[in-house]
Design an enzyme around this catalytic site. Structure first.
Site, short mmCIF file in Angstrom:
data_model
loop_
_atom_site.label_atom_id
_atom_site.label_comp_id
_atom_site.label_asym_id
_atom_site.label_seq_id
_atom_site.Cartn_x
_atom_site.Cartn_y
_atom_site.Cartn_z
N GLU A 1 -9.98 6.43 3.64
CA GLU A 1 -10.71 5.15 4.43
C GLU A 1 -10.21 3.97 5.27
O GLU A 1 -8.87 4.33 4.20
CB GLU A 1 -12.28 4.30 3.18
CG GLU A 1 -11.63 3.66 2.19
CD GLU A 1 -10.86 4.52 1.36
OE1 GLU A 1 -9.95 5.69 0.97
OE2 GLU A 1 -10.00 3.61 0.69
N LYS B 1 0.58 -0.83 0.37
CA LYS B 1 0.18 0.44 0.16
C LYS B 1 0.52 1.68 0.08
O LYS B 1 0.28 2.70 -0.30
CB LYS B 1 -1.38 0.10 1.14
CG LYS B 1 -2.36 -0.66 0.92
CD LYS B 1 -2.99 -0.67 1.92
CE LYS B 1 -4.69 -1.48 1.27
NZ LYS B 1 -4.34 -3.24 1.91
N SER C 1 1.71 -9.95 -1.57
CA SER C 1 0.93 -8.33 -0.64
C SER C 1 1.67 -8.18 0.32
O SER C 1 2.03 -6.34 0.72
CB SER C 1 0.05 -8.22 -1.57
OG SER C 1 -0.64 -8.72 -0.79
#
Ligand SMILES: *Cc1c(COP(=O)(O)O)cnc(C)c1O
Length: 400
Positions: free
Chosen positions: A109, A87, A376
């Protein structure tokens, strides 16, 4: 690239209040200018390298491969990045864009809190104000990430509407953006939402696939046969897939959350079970009932627990460029244990779904097959969940 209106075939576009159209145009202009600007690219690359820890290794998982009958599998190690997942690739890019646009306030969010933490992290690094919207239910489940965000100086706003989870937090973030659009950049966490977000987030995450392509050519002298990645909104998967999109021989497999079964309300397998609809500003596939009401979702992996998916994935599925499958909670837990045992790597529960699918797929493939799996994120955030589920029979903690 999507068309000028941000469409990938019949999917994508912008379905937002009039007040946001100008902000989306401004963002698109800033993004197009930045990607042509060498100074911007160099600055982003520098932060990715010296702050986030890129390039990440493409690691040959020899013992995992052996356990799966010898099909060679490489792991793209996004779990080794700062904050523990892919991210940060996106939040670094968007923070630098926000600064270029003169916006000193970031909103985001978050569901599990991973995107919230990645946003709070870059906000702290660049001295920006940061407000994160999070469902009350998720705040209770992810108390540690709430603390991390606050420690990083962010304000975490509890969202009490609807089911008090991620989709309600998205609504609240959009509402805030409408009110504060002149000072605020909405730092969206995946390849979802209105154009230009799916294009922009893909661009920032494509560094995953660009590196992997170079690294596999160096290690093996050829391209892989398969790319595997988990799909929540779809950003880590599209980041891995997109740089290979013209390599027709490279097959893409996206792995969704099958939860506890593929009946309504028990999973988050949007591509496998969804239908066309509009959610959070874009047309894509959506988990909805006959009347268009958004269905509840569930998954053991909070990062996959979302009733929508990026429009580019919906398009890849429609044209047959990628295949999407669902993997259950139980298979993901097994995948997690398998990687921990064979390689000494505890994955996050999200990519553990991809490992769960690999365990099923690999034995059916030709022996010479070459696979890259997108790892990930790391599993530190999930150890409590793992402890709860992997010890239920009271004997060997490795048995599900
Ligand atoms: C958030 C998250 C995901 C899901 O998001 P995508 O946009 O689908 O990549 C997957 N893995 C990890 C580790 C995450 O934190």
């Amino acid at each position: 690239m999507p068309d000028r209106g941000g469409h990938f075939g019949p999917f994508g576009g912008k379905f937002v209040p009039e007040t946001l159209m100008a902000a989306l145009d401004e963002l698109e202009r800033a993004f197009r200018k930045a990607r042509r600007d060498r100074a911007f690219r160099r600055e982003l690359e520098d932060y990715l390298r010296r702050y986030a820890g890129r390039p990440t290794p493409l690691y040959p998982a020899a013992r995992l491969s052996e356990a799966l009958g010898g099909r060679r599998t490489y792991l793209k190690r996004e779990d080794l990045l700062h904050t523990g997942a892919h991210k940060i690739n996106n939040t670094l890019g968007q923070a630098l864009l926000a600064i270029r646009m003169g916006k000193r306030r970031l909103i985001a969010e978050t569901g599990a809190g991973q995107h919230g933490v990645a946003t709070a992290t870059v906000a702290a690094r660049f001295g920006l104000q940061c407000v994160v919207f999070m469902g009350e239910e998720d705040m209770a489940r992810q108390a540690l990430n709430v603390f991390r965000m606050r420690l990083l100086g962010a304000t975490v706003v509890p969202v009490t509407s609807g089911t008090r989870t991620l989709k309600d937090a998205c609504n609240e973030a959009i509402r805030d953006w409408v009110t504060n659009v002149r000072t605020t950049h909405y730092c969206l966490g995946s390849v979802v939402g209105p154009h230009p977000y799916p294009m922009l987030v893909r661009e920032f995450q494509s560094v995953i696939g660009q590196e992997a392509r170079r690294q596999i050519l160096e290690a093996e002298g050829r391209l892989p046969d398969y790319l595997l990645a988990c799909v929540g909104g779809g950003s880590n998967a599209i980041g891995l897939f997109h740089p290979f999109v013209r390599d027709r021989r490279v097959r893409f497999i996206g792995v969704e959350a099958g939860g506890t079964g593929l009946r309504a309300g028990r999973h988050a397998a949007t591509l496998v079970k969804g239908s066309p609809g509009v959610l959070h500003g874009a047309r894509s596939l959506v988990l909805q009932d006959r009347h268009g009401q958004i269905l509840e979702t569930r998954s053991i992996a909070a990062g996959l627990d979302y009733p929508g998916v990026g429009p580019e994935h919906a398009y890849y599925q429609r044209i047959g460029r990628a295949r999407y499958v669902a993997v259950s909670d139980a298979a993901a837990l097994k995948g997690c244990a398998l990687l921990a045992e064979t390689e000494g790597i505890i994955p996050a529960l999200e990519p553990a779904h991809a490992i769960g699918y690999l365990a099923r797929l690999a034995p059916t493939l030709p022996r010479r097959s070459l696979i890259i799996l997108g790892l990930s994120g790391r599993g530190d955030k999930d150890v409590e969940t793992l402890a709860r589920h992997l010890t239920t029979d009271g004997t060997n903690p490795r048995r599900v």
